[in-house]
Scaffold this motif. Sequence first.
Motif, PDB file in Angstrom:
ATOM      1  N   GLY A 124     -23.727-121.488 -14.895  1.00  0.00           N
ATOM      2  CA  GLY A 124     -24.567-121.578 -13.712  1.00  0.00           C
ATOM      3  C   GLY A 124     -26.050-121.437 -13.998  1.00  0.00           C
ATOM      4  O   GLY A 124     -26.840-121.219 -13.075  1.00  0.00           O
ATOM      5  N   ALA A 125     -26.445-121.568 -15.250  1.00  0.00           N
ATOM      6  CA  ALA A 125     -27.867-121.474 -15.600  1.00  0.00           C
ATOM      7  C   ALA A 125     -28.597-122.728 -15.137  1.00  0.00           C
ATOM      8  O   ALA A 125     -28.039-123.824 -15.141  1.00  0.00           O
ATOM      9  CB  ALA A 125     -28.032-121.287 -17.107  1.00  0.00           C
ATOM     10  N   SER A 126     -29.846-122.554 -14.767  1.00  0.00           N
ATOM     11  CA  SER A 126     -30.642-123.688 -14.317  1.00  0.00           C
ATOM     12  C   SER A 126     -31.603-124.177 -15.401  1.00  0.00           C
ATOM     13  O   SER A 126     -32.267-125.194 -15.215  1.00  0.00           O
ATOM     14  CB  SER A 126     -31.444-123.309 -13.068  1.00  0.00           C
ATOM     15  N   ARG A 127     -31.645-123.474 -16.518  1.00  0.00           N
ATOM     16  CA  ARG A 127     -32.601-123.839 -17.558  1.00  0.00           C
ATOM     17  C   ARG A 127     -32.120-123.325 -18.904  1.00  0.00           C
ATOM     18  O   ARG A 127     -31.606-122.219 -19.010  1.00  0.00           O
ATOM     19  CB  ARG A 127     -33.956-123.206 -17.229  1.00  0.00           C
ATOM     20  N   VAL A 128     -32.321-124.140 -19.941  1.00  0.00           N
ATOM     21  CA  VAL A 128     -32.203-123.715 -21.332  1.00  0.00           C
ATOM     22  C   VAL A 128     -33.590-123.908 -21.930  1.00  0.00           C
ATOM     23  O   VAL A 128     -34.225-124.942 -21.725  1.00  0.00           O
ATOM     24  CB  VAL A 128     -31.172-124.557 -22.124  1.00  0.00           C
ATOM     25  N   TYR A 129     -34.065-122.904 -22.633  1.00  0.00           N
ATOM     26  CA  TYR A 129     -35.390-123.016 -23.244  1.00  0.00           C
ATOM     27  C   TYR A 129     -35.385-122.337 -24.597  1.00  0.00           C
ATOM     28  O   TYR A 129     -34.504-121.540 -24.911  1.00  0.00           O
ATOM     29  CB  TYR A 129     -36.465-122.421 -22.329  1.00  0.00           C
ATOM     30  N   TRP A 130     -36.360-122.697 -25.426  1.00  0.00           N
ATOM     31  CA  TRP A 130     -36.486-122.086 -26.751  1.00  0.00           C
ATOM     32  C   TRP A 130     -37.907-122.252 -27.244  1.00  0.00           C
ATOM     33  O   TRP A 130     -38.719-122.942 -26.638  1.00  0.00           O
ATOM     34  CB  TRP A 130     -35.486-122.688 -27.736  1.00  0.00           C
ATOM     35  N   LEU A 131     -38.192-121.605 -28.338  1.00  0.00           N
ATOM     36  CA  LEU A 131     -39.502-121.648 -28.992  1.00  0.00           C
ATOM     37  C   LEU A 131     -39.333-122.187 -30.404  1.00  0.00           C
ATOM     38  O   LEU A 131     -38.278-122.037 -31.010  1.00  0.00           O
ATOM     39  CB  LEU A 131     -40.104-120.241 -29.096  1.00  0.00           C
ATOM     40  N   THR A 132     -40.371-122.784 -30.925  1.00  0.00           N
ATOM     41  CA  THR A 132     -40.431-123.110 -32.345  1.00  0.00           C
ATOM     42  C   THR A 132     -41.891-123.069 -32.764  1.00  0.00           C
ATOM     43  O   THR A 132     -42.787-123.092 -31.916  1.00  0.00           O
ATOM     44  CB  THR A 132     -39.785-124.474 -32.667  1.00  0.00           C
ATOM     45  N   GLN A 133     -42.117-123.004 -34.034  1.00  0.00           N
ATOM     46  CA  GLN A 133     -43.483-123.007 -34.539  1.00  0.00           C
ATOM     47  C   GLN A 133     -44.069-124.419 -34.451  1.00  0.00           C
ATOM     48  O   GLN A 133     -43.358-125.411 -34.650  1.00  0.00           O
ATOM     49  CB  GLN A 133     -43.525-122.520 -35.984  1.00  0.00           C
ATOM     50  N   GLU A 134     -45.371-124.493 -34.194  1.00  0.00           N
ATOM     51  CA  GLU A 134     -46.031-125.792 -34.104  1.00  0.00           C
ATOM     52  C   GLU A 134     -45.840-126.616 -35.367  1.00  0.00           C
ATOM     53  O   GLU A 134     -45.685-127.831 -35.312  1.00  0.00           O
ATOM     54  CB  GLU A 134     -47.524-125.605 -33.833  1.00  0.00           C
ATOM     55  N   ALA A 135     -45.839-125.968 -36.516  1.00  0.00           N
ATOM     56  CA  ALA A 135     -45.747-126.674 -37.794  1.00  0.00           C
ATOM     57  C   ALA A 135     -44.333-127.132 -38.134  1.00  0.00           C
ATOM     58  O   ALA A 135     -44.135-127.840 -39.124  1.00  0.00           O
ATOM     59  CB  ALA A 135     -46.282-125.781 -38.914  1.00  0.00           C
ATOM     60  N   ASN A 136     -43.349-126.778 -37.324  1.00  0.00           N
ATOM     61  CA  ASN A 136     -41.956-127.160 -37.588  1.00  0.00           C
ATOM     62  C   ASN A 136     -41.733-128.591 -37.090  1.00  0.00           C
ATOM     63  O   ASN A 136     -40.975-128.839 -36.157  1.00  0.00           O
ATOM     64  CB  ASN A 136     -41.009-126.167 -36.916  1.00  0.00           C
ATOM     65  N   VAL A 137     -42.384-129.549 -37.749  1.00  0.00           N
ATOM     66  CA  VAL A 137     -42.413-130.925 -37.256  1.00  0.00           C
ATOM     67  C   VAL A 137     -41.049-131.601 -37.311  1.00  0.00           C
ATOM     68  O   VAL A 137     -40.741-132.432 -36.446  1.00  0.00           O
ATOM     69  CB  VAL A 137     -43.478-131.771 -37.988  1.00  0.00           C
ATOM     70  N   THR A 138     -40.235-131.280 -38.280  1.00  0.00           N
ATOM     71  CA  THR A 138     -38.910-131.897 -38.360  1.00  0.00           C
ATOM     72  C   THR A 138     -38.071-131.500 -37.155  1.00  0.00           C
ATOM     73  O   THR A 138     -37.472-132.354 -36.489  1.00  0.00           O
ATOM     74  CB  THR A 138     -38.201-131.500 -39.669  1.00  0.00           C
ATOM     75  N   ALA A 139     -38.035-130.206 -36.865  1.00  0.00           N
ATOM     76  CA  ALA A 139     -37.270-129.741 -35.708  1.00  0.00           C
ATOM     77  C   ALA A 139     -37.880-130.261 -34.411  1.00  0.00           C
ATOM     78  O   ALA A 139     -37.148-130.680 -33.500  1.00  0.00           O
ATOM     79  CB  ALA A 139     -37.205-128.218 -35.692  1.00  0.00           C
ATOM     80  N   ARG A 140     -39.192-130.272 -34.332  1.00  0.00           N
ATOM     81  CA  ARG A 140     -39.841-130.737 -33.110  1.00  0.00           C
ATOM     82  C   ARG A 140     -39.526-132.203 -32.820  1.00  0.00           C
ATOM     83  O   ARG A 140     -39.419-132.593 -31.656  1.00  0.00           O
ATOM     84  CB  ARG A 140     -41.341-130.501 -33.181  1.00  0.00           C
ATOM     85  N   ALA A 141     -39.341-133.005 -33.857  1.00  0.00           N
ATOM     86  CA  ALA A 141     -38.977-134.404 -33.643  1.00  0.00           C
ATOM     87  C   ALA A 141     -37.626-134.501 -32.931  1.00  0.00           C
ATOM     88  O   ALA A 141     -37.434-135.343 -32.047  1.00  0.00           O
ATOM     89  CB  ALA A 141     -38.946-135.150 -34.974  1.00  0.00           C
ATOM     90  N   LEU A 142     -36.702-133.627 -33.299  1.00  0.00           N
ATOM     91  CA  LEU A 142     -35.415-133.571 -32.602  1.00  0.00           C
ATOM     92  C   LEU A 142     -35.595-133.015 -31.199  1.00  0.00           C
ATOM     93  O   LEU A 142     -35.107-133.597 -30.223  1.00  0.00           O
ATOM     94  CB  LEU A 142     -34.422-132.702 -33.386  1.00  0.00           C
ATOM     95  N   TYR A 143     -36.281-131.902 -31.083  1.00  0.00           N
ATOM     96  CA  TYR A 143     -36.433-131.238 -29.790  1.00  0.00           C
ATOM     97  C   TYR A 143     -37.084-132.151 -28.754  1.00  0.00           C
ATOM     98  O   TYR A 143     -36.738-132.107 -27.581  1.00  0.00           O
ATOM     99  CB  TYR A 143     -37.247-129.954 -29.926  1.00  0.00           C
TER     100      TYR A 143
END
Length: 148
Positions: A113-132
């Motif tokens: 019943g959650a209305s949101r999933v959220y997370w943090l990553t470092q700005e420099a984590n470009v590989t993960a950010r491309a997925l996110y």
Amino acid sequence: MPSPIIRPLRPDERAAWDPLWQGYLTFYGATVAPEVTDLTWTRLHDASEPMHALVAEQDGTVTGLVHYIFHRSTWTAGPYCYLQDLFTAQAARGQGVGRALIEAVYAAAKEAGASRVYWLTQEANVTARALYDTLADRPGFIQYRKVL
């Protein structure tokens, strides 16, 4: 490697979880005291805790992990879901493990019943950010932190 099977982490899988957990900490240049790691392990298997863990399994080997936490919000009646830790073993990267783990958290959050999933990553984590960037919106908030 075949597509990952995503499933809950079992209490008998500490030996498979530890290297992934340590790899995650190493990636972020972090250390956690052994007693905190032990406590985290215990919490992940305590039904009264809001903490949960899923793993990705490929050919009988655990190749990724995700930890997520449900918490209340002042903005919604239902909970939010914080995806706290996500890590894939080096040999399994680029094979859809991270995506599958995130999508499994989405499903668990929806079921809870959650209305949101959220997370943090470092700005420099470009590989993960491309997925996110393919899986979620980046709302533009900046995190502030005071270590106590």
